[in-house]
Motif scaffolding. Structure first.
Motif, short mmCIF file in Angstrom:
data_model
loop_
_atom_site.label_atom_id
_atom_site.label_comp_id
_atom_site.label_asym_id
_atom_site.label_seq_id
_atom_site.Cartn_x
_atom_site.Cartn_y
_atom_site.Cartn_z
N SER A 203 -17.19 -32.64 -27.84
CA SER A 203 -16.69 -31.28 -27.69
C SER A 203 -16.51 -30.65 -29.07
O SER A 203 -16.28 -31.35 -30.06
CB SER A 203 -15.35 -31.28 -26.94
OG SER A 203 -14.40 -32.02 -27.68
N CYS A 204 -16.66 -29.32 -29.10
CA CYS A 204 -16.51 -28.57 -30.36
C CYS A 204 -15.03 -28.51 -30.72
O CYS A 204 -14.20 -28.17 -29.88
CB CYS A 204 -17.07 -27.16 -30.17
SG CYS A 204 -16.72 -26.06 -31.56
N ASN A 205 -14.68 -28.85 -31.96
CA ASN A 205 -13.27 -28.83 -32.37
C ASN A 205 -12.72 -27.42 -32.47
O ASN A 205 -11.52 -27.22 -32.40
CB ASN A 205 -13.11 -29.52 -33.74
CG ASN A 205 -13.19 -31.03 -33.61
OD1 ASN A 205 -13.28 -31.56 -32.50
ND2 ASN A 205 -13.17 -31.71 -34.75
N THR A 206 -13.59 -26.43 -32.63
CA THR A 206 -13.12 -25.05 -32.79
C THR A 206 -12.85 -24.39 -31.45
O THR A 206 -11.81 -23.78 -31.25
CB THR A 206 -14.17 -24.23 -33.59
OG1 THR A 206 -14.45 -24.92 -34.79
CG2 THR A 206 -13.66 -22.83 -33.90
N CYS A 207 -13.81 -24.50 -30.50
CA CYS A 207 -13.65 -23.77 -29.24
C CYS A 207 -13.61 -24.68 -28.02
O CYS A 207 -13.51 -24.19 -26.90
CB CYS A 207 -14.78 -22.73 -29.12
SG CYS A 207 -16.39 -23.48 -28.81
N ARG A 208 -13.69 -25.98 -28.21
CA ARG A 208 -13.62 -27.00 -27.14
C ARG A 208 -14.81 -26.98 -26.19
O ARG A 208 -14.77 -27.61 -25.13
CB ARG A 208 -12.32 -26.90 -26.31
CG ARG A 208 -11.01 -26.87 -27.08
CD ARG A 208 -10.90 -27.82 -28.20
NE ARG A 208 -11.13 -29.23 -27.90
CZ ARG A 208 -11.09 -30.19 -28.81
NH1 ARG A 208 -10.88 -29.92 -30.09
NH2 ARG A 208 -11.33 -31.42 -28.48
N ASP B 64 -25.77 -25.40 -34.11
CA ASP B 64 -24.76 -24.36 -33.94
C ASP B 64 -24.10 -24.53 -32.58
O ASP B 64 -24.78 -24.71 -31.58
CB ASP B 64 -25.41 -22.96 -33.96
CG ASP B 64 -26.18 -22.70 -35.24
OD1 ASP B 64 -25.89 -23.38 -36.24
OD2 ASP B 64 -27.08 -21.84 -35.22
N CYS B 65 -22.76 -24.44 -32.55
CA CYS B 65 -22.07 -24.46 -31.26
C CYS B 65 -22.54 -23.26 -30.45
O CYS B 65 -22.58 -22.14 -30.96
CB CYS B 65 -20.55 -24.41 -31.47
SG CYS B 65 -19.65 -24.27 -29.92
N LYS B 66 -22.89 -23.48 -29.19
CA LYS B 66 -23.44 -22.40 -28.35
C LYS B 66 -22.40 -21.32 -28.08
O LYS B 66 -22.72 -20.19 -27.78
CB LYS B 66 -23.90 -22.97 -27.00
CG LYS B 66 -25.08 -23.89 -27.10
CD LYS B 66 -26.38 -23.16 -27.36
CE LYS B 66 -26.92 -22.50 -26.10
NZ LYS B 66 -28.16 -21.76 -26.38
N THR B 67 -21.10 -21.66 -28.18
CA THR B 67 -20.06 -20.70 -27.83
C THR B 67 -19.46 -20.01 -29.05
O THR B 67 -19.42 -18.79 -29.13
CB THR B 67 -18.96 -21.42 -27.01
OG1 THR B 67 -19.60 -22.00 -25.88
CG2 THR B 67 -17.89 -20.46 -26.55
N CYS B 68 -19.00 -20.79 -30.03
CA CYS B 68 -18.36 -20.16 -31.19
C CYS B 68 -19.34 -19.96 -32.35
O CYS B 68 -19.03 -19.24 -33.31
CB CYS B 68 -17.13 -20.94 -31.64
SG CYS B 68 -17.53 -22.52 -32.43
N GLY B 69 -20.49 -20.60 -32.30
CA GLY B 69 -21.51 -20.38 -33.34
C GLY B 69 -21.33 -21.20 -34.60
O GLY B 69 -22.20 -21.19 -35.47
ZN LIG Z 1 -17.53 -24.09 -30.71
#
Ligand SMILES: [Zn+2]
Length: 403
Positions: free
Chosen positions: A8-13, A33-38
């Motif tokens: 999981s992404c640490n920034t946006c989960r 790149d995270c698909k949600t927060c970039g």
């Molecule tokens: Zn993210």
């Protein structure tokens, strides 16, 4: 082999299913790149075949369980993906690429199974742990410059041979030149030999037809160019192997002369570390073109330092990098080495006026400053093209003395 894990992404989960192709590389760093927060996410695949696992590197947590809405991210050190595959939980890029590679494979019987020799096609088109092995190759050429280094060189050559014999038992190398040929040919064939062979043949005929002029050039080369070029080659190849995990994702295309790269999606993107490389490779290869320019003068019946309308010192001092190949533009064997050169992209890369947005690279040319755009996959492809030409030119220079 493909391994998978949850993250999981640490920034946006945002939740992910990571899938990575694992070969013989012990360490693979992947960024996407995270698909949600970039924001960029980095993971490492550590492998001690047959076991392999993911490790969190930056902005990511490795999870125990799958989330049913998780996004699939496919990663592979040697292949790129089609658009419809990059998030496909069943994608097998190696199958797709195997069709491209198969016509070019050389038969190498490298394994014995129940006493019968078999071949491993995956290993044939790859140099396992190439970045690590490059350090040995480099050291052999660095040691070459010192006095009383014979023993150390011999030891390093034996170490190289042993490493290659793990995969190709018939590997035999006994000189620095043989090591370099074995290494770059294994890494970059068939394109590598398609570049080297015709040039070597041409240089043989130049020497046969103009032995005195060739001898004069060789003396000039050994006195003035060889040592400096050797340093530059070792430096640019070291830069290449620092970012090899990025460039290896599309290297198949430049090896087999396949231009079908623009729609490919690169699983792992680390543009910050590759953005200057194109400019550096461009600078290096165009400065080495002086060798071809001199040989071309002899080919046309002139002394090595006499161009049609200028002297060698003017060529070296005043001719800009993008015009360095002009004197030999009608000599196909030399001019093929310019494939992949783009002076506008060089300006963007050299002056760091280049950036990535998603799957594309944007850069500004000098002069008008107009903005241009190419696929990220093509940028990497062009970097590989220049590197294969550099490797071929390196071998041609090593051959000069023995022709
Ligand atoms: Zn993210």
């Amino acid at each position: 082999m493909i391994i998978r894990n949850y993250a999981s992404c640490n920034t946006c989960r945002e939740k992910y299913i990571l899938r990575a192709g694992v070969g013989t590389e012990k360490y693979q760093l992947h960024s996407f790149d995270c698909k949600t927060c970039g924001l960029p996410i980095s993971v490492v695949v550590r492998a001690n075949p047959p076991s392999a696992y993911f490790q969190a590197e930056e902005n990511v947590t490795i999870e125990e369980h799958e989330d049913k809405n998780a996004i699939v991210i496919n990663l592979h050190p040697f292949f790129a993906f089609n658009k419809d595959e990059i998030h496909d939980r069943m994608a097998l890029p190696s199958l797709l690429y195997m069709n491209k590679i198969t016509p070019y494979l050389r038969f190498v019987s490298n394994r014995k199974f129940l006493g019968i020799e078999t071949q491993d096609t995956g290993l044939q088109f790859n140099v396992p742990n190439a970045s690590h092995l490059w350090t040995t190759v480099k050291n052999i050429f660095l040691l070459k410059n010192g006095d009383g280094q014979d023993k150390r060189i011999k030891k390093a050559i034996e170490y190289y041979e042993k490493q290659r014999q793990k995969y190709f038992s018939e590997t035999r190398v006994s000189t620095p030149k043989e090591v370099a040929i074995n290494f770059f040919d294994s890494l970059f064939y068939p394109r590598f030999e398609q570049l080297v062979k015709p040039v070597i043949e041409l240089i043989y005929s130049i020497k046969d037809n103009h032995p005195e002029k060739f001898a004069n050039f060789l003396q000039f080369y050994l006195d003035n160019l060889q040592a400096q070029h050797n340093r530059q080659y070792l430096s640019i190849f070291s830069d290449y192997f620092k970012i090899y995990n990025q460039l290896s994702q599309v290297v198949v295309h430049s090896r087999i002369g396949d231009e079908d790269v623009d729609d490919k999606i690169i699983g792992s993107k680390d543009f910050e570390n590759v953005k200057l490389y194109y400019g550096q490779a461009y600078e290096s290869i165009t400065s080495f073109f002086v060798v071809f320019a001199c040989l071309n003068n002899i080919f046309l019946g002139r002394d090595y330092d006499q161009f049609q309308s200028m002297t060698l010192s003017k060529y070296m001092k005043d001719v800009s990098k993008e015009k360095r190949a002009n004197p030999f533009e009608h000599t196909k064997q030399f001019y093929t080495f310019t494939d992949g050169l783009d002076s506008t992209l060089r300006n963007g890369s050299h002056h760091a006026s280049i950036w990535r947005d998603g799957e594309n690279i944007f850069y500004r040319s000098g002069g008008t400053g107009a903005q241009r755009e190419i696929a990220y996959s093509r940028y990497l492809h062009l970097c590989n093209k220049l590197t294969i030409s550099l490797a071929a030119l390196f071998i041609v220079e090593l051959e000069l003395k023995d022709i």
